[in-house]
Design an enzyme around this catalytic site. Structure first.
Site, short mmCIF file in Angstrom:
data_model
loop_
_atom_site.label_atom_id
_atom_site.label_comp_id
_atom_site.label_asym_id
_atom_site.label_seq_id
_atom_site.Cartn_x
_atom_site.Cartn_y
_atom_site.Cartn_z
CB CYS A 1 13.48 24.09 -46.93
SG CYS A 1 14.04 24.91 -45.44
CG HIS B 1 12.19 29.83 -48.22
ND1 HIS B 1 11.63 28.68 -48.76
CD2 HIS B 1 13.14 29.39 -47.34
CE1 HIS B 1 12.21 27.62 -48.23
NE2 HIS B 1 13.13 28.03 -47.37
CB CYS C 1 20.04 24.28 -48.13
SG CYS C 1 19.34 25.92 -47.87
#
Length: 427
Positions: free
Chosen positions: A89, A383, A413
């Site tokens: 991520c 996302h 995160c």
């Protein structure tokens, strides 16, 4: 001495929700769609950059090293150095951080840093038993051997595995990302009602930002090869409410879990770029910087509680710069899950956690919700894993300029038990 590093411009595609089958754009297609208008409005040639750095997690077979493929398609020249970075991520933020350090140390003057992801193109994978069967068939010599190998086929060998599902499962803990959010929510007593209320607010904020034109100049219209155009993040549900979200069943921990499809980030395709420049490049091309990167920090923690990555990465960043939570006027904290975001907020406001884990004298404090994700986040817009870290930095800069704030933090995160944070100041 370390040189200042400026963010002078940036753009992104609309974030397009993955639905049935591959979307209209590959990862490189997305990077090119928002890269072309961004480069076209600059007062210098695309070949003026020193490097291109692009975050991407799900690289497809036809686009190995998508940074290089994108750079060539963007007309940046055959001698343009371009490489792809992957830290789950955090990939899109890692591209900025890597470029920031190159420029800061004097090894470059201008870098195009981005992130791209087409999760709708994530592959279906054969099980290993099927791979072994096919290998045996391919290496068999003679008709008899090939027939014998063919007769060993079993239906289960051809049952595909959803690559994205495996990719979002931690290989050490065997917990998928939603389950790690459940763990964080349990640790800090986050309720389902709180998570649903947060998710509904994310949708309302993004819908408001779209209606008010706050994303104009940030989101570039994307055009597919069949002539269709896409001009907005299409996952937003302006009519979302706590009441409607409460009707959804938990996805990962039934029947008592907090995490649902409605209070989680969406599976999405999208790309984002920012232009980083030294003061020499700013002067040479007459650029107008939007912000300066002050500092960045990465942290690691137990993969089972990866959702606390923002707390573990942003807290040392603030401490190193003699700042507190209250000194930061604008926050972008990537909304992987509503439960996870609320868990981070609770951790910062928990005196015992802050003393024993963060080494602070007491609770770090409470982040004013009016300063956090002011225009919504990944719950409402999606996302795309390799892109999100880049988008939150880009949007943080634009939101700070609109709101007239001076200091901001973008943090996230990261699957695998990591966290990233970047401190930005307006100029």
């Amino acid at each position: 001495m370390a040189r200042p590093v400026f963010i002078v411009d940036g753009s992104r595609t609309p974030f397009l929700k993955a639905r049935s089958g591959p979307g209209p754009f590959t990862p490189v297609d997305l990077a090119v769609q928002c890269g072309r208008p961004l480069l076209a409005r600059q007062p210098f040639a695309p070949t003026a950059f020193d490097q291109v750095i692009l975050g991407c997690v799900n690289v497809i077979a036809d686009e190995m090293n998508p940074a290089r493929v994108a750079a060539l398609r963007l007309g940046m020249g055959e001698d343009m150095v371009a490489f792809t970075v992957q830290i789950n991520c955090g990939s899109g933020m890692q591209s900025i951080d890597t470029g920031y350090r190159y420029i800061r140390e004097g090894h470059a003057d201008m870098i195009l840093a981005g992130g791209t992801e087409a999760l709708s193109h994530a592959p279906l994978v054969w099980p290993n038993s099927g791979v072994r069967w096919f290998a045996g068939l391919a290496t068999a010599r003679g008709m008899a051997a090939k027939l014998a190998a063919a007769f060993k086929l079993r239906p289960r060998y051809l049952k595909p595995i959803i690559g994205l599902e495996r990719g979002l499962t931690d290989p050490v803990t065997d917990l998928n990302m939603g389950q790690t959010a459940e763990v964080v929510g349990h640790l800090f007593g986050i309720t389902r009602a709180q998570s649903d209320a947060y998710a509904a607010e994310s949708h309302r904020r993004l819908a408001h930002a779209q209606a008010e034109g706050f994303l104009k100049g940030e989101v570039e219209t994307a055009f597919s090869r069949d002539g269709k155009f896409f001009d907005h993040d299409d996952g937003v549900r302006s009519d979302s409410s706590s009441e409607t979200l409460a009707k959804l069943k938990p996805v990962f921990e039934r029947p008592w879990g907090q995490v649902t499809a409605g209070n989680s980030s969406q599976i999405t395709d999208g790309a984002s770029w920012v232009i980083l420049a030294s003061d020499e490049a700013v002067a040479k091309y007459g650029l107008t910087p939007k912000a300066v990167i002050v500092d960045s920090n990465w942290a690691a923690l137990d993969p089972g509680i990866m959702g606390l990555g923002p707390v573990m990465s942003a807290t040392p960043l603030l401490k190193r710069n003699n700042l507190t939570i209250k000194d930061v006027e604008t926050w972008e904290l990537n909304e992987a899950f509503a439960t996870q975001v609320l868990g981070c907020l609770a951790a910062w406001n928990d005196e015992k956690f802050c003393r024993e884990i963060l080494g602070l004298d007491g609770a770090a404090g409470e982040i004013d919700r009016d300063r956090l994700n002011v225009d919504g986040g990944a719950i409402s817009l999606g996302h795309p894993v390799g892109t999100s870290g880049n988008r939150i930095v880009l949007h943080l800069v634009n939101a700070m300029r609109r709101l007239g704030t001076r200091r901001g933090v973008a943090t996230e995160c990261i699957g695998g038990g990591l966290g990233g944070a970047m401190l930005i100041e307006a100029v």
